[in-house]
Write an enzyme that holds these catalytic residues in place. Structure first.
Site, mmCIF file in Angstrom:
data_model
loop_
_atom_site.group_PDB
_atom_site.id
_atom_site.type_symbol
_atom_site.label_atom_id
_atom_site.label_comp_id
_atom_site.label_asym_id
_atom_site.label_seq_id
_atom_site.Cartn_x
_atom_site.Cartn_y
_atom_site.Cartn_z
ATOM 1 N N HIS A 127 35.807 -5.010 74.580
ATOM 2 C CA HIS A 127 35.559 -5.932 73.475
ATOM 3 C C HIS A 127 34.086 -5.944 73.094
ATOM 4 C CE1 HIS A 127 35.880 -9.711 71.118
ATOM 5 N NE2 HIS A 127 34.683 -9.967 71.653
ATOM 6 N N GLU A 128 33.206 -6.038 74.094
ATOM 7 C CA GLU A 128 31.774 -6.063 73.808
ATOM 8 C C GLU A 128 31.299 -4.743 73.202
ATOM 9 O OE1 GLU A 128 30.380 -8.786 73.713
ATOM 10 O OE2 GLU A 128 31.903 -9.885 74.829
ATOM 11 N N HIS A 132 31.733 -4.599 69.516
ATOM 12 C CA HIS A 132 30.649 -5.147 68.689
ATOM 13 C C HIS A 132 29.579 -4.091 68.427
ATOM 14 C CE1 HIS A 132 32.214 -9.122 68.513
ATOM 15 N NE2 HIS A 132 32.089 -9.368 69.812
ATOM 16 N N HIS A 134 28.411 -2.771 64.646
ATOM 17 C CA HIS A 134 27.038 -2.672 64.145
ATOM 18 C C HIS A 134 26.717 -1.245 63.698
ATOM 19 C CE1 HIS A 134 25.039 -6.582 64.847
ATOM 20 N NE2 HIS A 134 25.986 -6.755 65.754
#
Length: 230
Positions: free
Chosen positions: A99-100, A103, A107
């Site tokens: 999940h991280e 991110h 970006h």
């Protein structure tokens, strides 16, 4: 009296929703952090593999303290994983790590919701700090009532930030679940477990957005009632 007005029921609702969300997260994470994935890969290993797969070899992975303190820092270009995720080969660790990383991919690809959230962030930071005090001062001291609409406008930025955060987090989770299953880090049953963890985590962002909306509604009600007294 301001401190005993009935609009506090809105704050109570927000608090109860936040507590429910936190309970769900802790329950799901506790359960699936005890179940190892079939490949025995740690959260850090999965994160590194997904980053490299997306051409993000320059993104670093760091271990940090705390529990569920995992996050991606775009300023430092670092995915920071808590010890329970970084070093664990559990289903929960793989889901959270992926999940991280989602991110970081957002970006890198210029995901629109991320760009909008970043644009709103400065105003939201100001609003979260001074919006409520401005409204309170404007209500208590009639000479400063012009501060009320200013505070409400600033708090609207907080609400917008929380609402935009929802698609950002949901998209990161969707990317994570698709990736770990397609690559084979988790099998179908394990992916379902990771989904339960990430769905519970998503509920905290729903709670945060709902809390912000309820607080804005409360401020509008207080402002309206104050105007009726003029």
């Amino acid at each position: 009296m301001f401190y005993y007005d009935p609009t506090y029921i809105l704050l109570l609702s927000a608090i109860l929703l936040a507590l429910f969300a936190q309970t769900k997260v802790k329950s799901a994470y506790s359960k699936f952090s005890q179940v190892s994935n079939h490949r025995g890969m740690t959260g850090a290993e999965v994160a590194r593999r997904i980053l490299d797969r997306n051409g993000l070899q320059d993104v670093k992975i760091e271990r940090i303290g705390g529990n569920l303190t995992d996050h991606y820092d775009p300023r430092s270009n670092v995915v920071r994983l808590s010890e329970g995720v970084h070093d664990s080969a559990s289903i929960a660790a793989v889901g959270v790590a992926a999940h991280e990383v989602g991110h970081a991919v957002q970006h890198n690809t210029g995901y629109m919701a991320i760009r909008l959230r970043n644009a709103v962030l400065p105003a939201a930071q100001i609003g979260s700090t001074i919006a409520l005090p401005l409204v309170i001062i404007g209500i208590i001291f009639s000479a400063f009532k012009t501060l009320i609409p200013i505070g409400i406008v600033l708090y609207t930025a907080v609400v917008l930030f929380q609402l935009v955060t929802l698609p950002v987090e949901l998209n990161a989770s969707r990317r994570a679940l698709t990736t770990v299953y397609e690559i084979g880090f988790l099998d179908a049953e394990e992916t379902d477990g990771a989904k339960k963890v990430l769905s519970a985590a998503a509920l905290t962002y729903v709670a945060a957005a709902a809390s912000a909306v309820l607080q804005l509604l409360r401020l509008l009600l207080l402002a309206g009632r104050n105007g009726d007294r003029d």
